[in-house]
Enzyme design. Sequence first.
Site, PDB file in Angstrom:
ATOM      1  N   HIS A   1      15.711  -6.850  45.141  1.00  0.00           N
ATOM      2  CA  HIS A   1      14.537  -6.620  45.975  1.00  0.00           C
ATOM      3  C   HIS A   1      14.562  -7.675  47.074  1.00  0.00           C
ATOM      4  CE1 HIS A   1      13.193  -9.720  43.150  1.00  0.00           C
ATOM      5  NE2 HIS A   1      12.405 -10.127  44.136  1.00  0.00           N
TER       6      HIS A   1
ATOM      7  N   HIS B   1      12.862 -10.190  50.321  1.00  0.00           N
ATOM      8  CA  HIS B   1      11.755 -11.025  50.793  1.00  0.00           C
ATOM      9  C   HIS B   1      11.965 -11.363  52.258  1.00  0.00           C
ATOM     10  CE1 HIS B   1       9.919 -11.890  46.892  1.00  0.00           C
ATOM     11  NE2 HIS B   1      11.139 -12.036  46.404  1.00  0.00           N
TER      12      HIS B   1
ATOM     13  N   ASP C   1      20.680 -14.649  56.321  1.00  0.00           N
ATOM     14  CA  ASP C   1      19.907 -13.535  56.873  1.00  0.00           C
ATOM     15  C   ASP C   1      20.602 -12.195  56.641  1.00  0.00           C
ATOM     16  OD1 ASP C   1      17.685 -12.445  58.242  1.00  0.00           O
ATOM     17  OD2 ASP C   1      18.867 -12.307  60.085  1.00  0.00           O
TER      18      ASP C   1
HETATM   19 NI    NI Z   1      11.820 -12.041  44.485  1.00  0.00          NI
END
Ligand code: NI
Length: 136
Positions: free
Chosen positions: A40, A42, A80
């Site tokens: 996932h 961020h 990145d």
């Molecule tokens: Ni996380």
Amino acid sequence: MRVTISRKAHFNAAHRLYRKDWTFEKNDAVFGKCNNPNYHGHNYDLIVGVTGAIDPETGYVMDIKILSDIIKEEVEDQFDHKNLNVDVPEFENLNPTAENIVVVIWNKIRKRINVEFDLEVVLYETPRNFVTYRGE
Ligand code: NI
């Protein structure tokens, strides 16, 4: 007289929190949704602060453009749009929690900053969750 200069930066990255030596069930119990095998993402924000004396000749602690270039080379170019677990060697065997990420970032920047300066890195994993490391 010591002054802190600070530079904000940003990178997007994916991660998964888990230990290879734990069962899925134990990882799930400790890390919950963060143990999602498909990872996932961020939007990480960081604030890098350098504290030192003002150079009487330039009026600078250090040239903030140089600090900006160091952050780009050591953090943004390497993290990145990456999967931290898969793409970043430092996390091959290190769980990429915000705590471990901020220490990795601090170590990378520390090598590029004059020893007479103190360094602090604040890393935001979400707007409300952030960690701070000063090398202590
Ligand atoms: Ni996380």
